[in-house]
Design an enzyme around this catalytic site. Structure first.
Site, PDB file in Angstrom:
ATOM      1  N   TRP A  40     -18.410 -25.221  14.072  1.00 30.69           N
ATOM      2  CA  TRP A  40     -18.926 -24.271  13.082  1.00 30.69           C
ATOM      3  C   TRP A  40     -17.800 -23.835  12.154  1.00 30.69           C
ATOM      4  CZ3 TRP A  40     -23.801 -23.508  11.943  1.00 30.69           C
ATOM      5  CH2 TRP A  40     -24.131 -22.461  11.069  1.00 30.69           C
ATOM      6  N   GLU A 124     -29.380 -18.964  17.576  1.00 27.70           N
ATOM      7  CA  GLU A 124     -30.694 -18.564  17.051  1.00 27.70           C
ATOM      8  C   GLU A 124     -31.309 -19.646  16.179  1.00 27.70           C
ATOM      9  OE1 GLU A 124     -27.843 -17.364  13.825  1.00 27.70           O
ATOM     10  OE2 GLU A 124     -27.861 -17.264  16.016  1.00 27.70           O
ATOM     11  N   HIS A 145     -20.009 -12.988  18.576  1.00 23.32           N
ATOM     12  CA  HIS A 145     -20.354 -11.651  18.087  1.00 23.32           C
ATOM     13  C   HIS A 145     -19.904 -10.559  19.060  1.00 23.32           C
ATOM     14  CE1 HIS A 145     -23.174 -14.019  15.427  1.00 23.32           C
ATOM     15  NE2 HIS A 145     -22.463 -13.293  14.587  1.00 23.32           N
ATOM     16  N   ASP A 154     -26.196 -11.081  12.014  1.00 22.88           N
ATOM     17  CA  ASP A 154     -26.459 -12.143  11.040  1.00 22.88           C
ATOM     18  C   ASP A 154     -27.766 -12.879  11.314  1.00 22.88           C
ATOM     19  OD1 ASP A 154     -25.695 -13.378  13.345  1.00 22.88           O
ATOM     20  OD2 ASP A 154     -24.174 -14.666  12.431  1.00 22.88           O
ATOM     21  N   GLU A 244     -22.556  -5.973  10.328  1.00 17.22           N
ATOM     22  CA  GLU A 244     -21.618  -6.929  10.924  1.00 17.22           C
ATOM     23  C   GLU A 244     -20.316  -6.969  10.136  1.00 17.22           C
ATOM     24  OE1 GLU A 244     -21.251 -11.722  11.456  1.00 17.22           O
ATOM     25  OE2 GLU A 244     -23.158 -10.809  12.045  1.00 17.22           O
TER      26      GLU A 244
END
Length: 257
Positions: A40, A124, A145, A154, A244
């Site tokens: 990522w 997710e 997170h 997010d 966030e």
């Protein structure tokens, strides 16, 4: 009618972290980093947002299969690829973050996830699919997170309570809980658990069956089945991203002291 959407021949060659193949209207979307499991990065983050938009605008897509490469779906993150030093940097992250999940939900044909292995970064994304298949080796965890001191704002804060139920979803996010494939099946986040060899063939079997259904049945079924999630995402995503960002800025300031 003049066709303004980007044709498949163009957008299928557009992305370095996404391989796109289509057969009989079934679009196979494979995420990767140089042919291996997806890492990522800021590039992957932005590419997925715009790729989902291209997919949504192409009415030749009858069904979408989303899968990964190698032993994991996405189990590694390159934090150094994200520029997060200024409010303008965060504004860009929020801008792209809203489009990532909203553009996925804007795809108006059924989406099948074939989760080939562990996913700790944006888990997710696959569980937002209409059908979620998981390899026996798959695990789901929201790693970057709250376990790292960051608000899960997010979209994770929308999706996981929606998928698991309010209490299980909040527990999952606040404790860094890792769900193996069988537990995810028991909790309702996954529909089938299969061997690695069975995973993609089963996804194609389901996709071809859905692709045979009438056009409007396919498109409108997707719309009505995602309506609640789209409504909550529209209401809560931007605020979650802002919170966030504030928490991340605070964490950065603490680490500099």
């Amino acid at each position: 009618m003049k066709q303004l959407a980007t044709p498949f021949q163009e957008y299928s060659q557009k992305y370095e972290n996404i391989r796109l193949e289509r057969d009989g209207g079934v679009l196979l979307v494979t995420v990767h980093t140089e042919g291996k499991s997806l890492v990522w990065t800021s590039t992957a983050h932005d590419e997925l947002a715009y790729c989902f938009h291209d997919i949504a605008c192409d009415r030749e897509n009858k069904v979408v299969i989303l899968t990964g490469t190698g032993p994991s779906f996405c189990n590694e993150i390159d934090f150094t690829s994200f520029n997060l030093g200024t409010p303008h940097d965060w504004d860009e992250i929020i801008f792209e973050g809203q489009r990532l999940l909203n553009n996925l939900l804007s795809i108006e044909v059924p989406v099948i996830a074939a989760v080939n292995g562990p996913v700790t970064n944006h888990p997710e994304i696959p569980v937002m699919s209409d059908i979620v298949l998981a390899a026996e080796s798959a695990t789901f965890q929201d790693g970057p997170h709250f376990p790292s001191g960051i608000v899960p704002g997010d979209g994770a804060h929308v999706v996981w309570p929606h998928v698991l139920g309010s209490n299980r979803g909040r527990y999952f996010l606040l404790t860094g809980q890792e769900l193996d494939a069988r537990t995810a099946l028991d909790y309702g986040a996954v529909n089938e658990v299969l061997s690695e060899q069975e995973l993609l063939p089963r996804a194609w079997e389901l996709a071809r069956g859905i692709a045979e259904k009438p056009l409007l049945a396919r498109r409108y079924a997707r719309k009505v089945l995602t309506r609640q999630l789209r409504r909550v995402m529209e209401a809560d995503l931007s605020l979650g991203l802002a919170h966030e960002a504030l928490a991340a800025i605070d964490l950065g300031m603490e680490s500099e002291q």
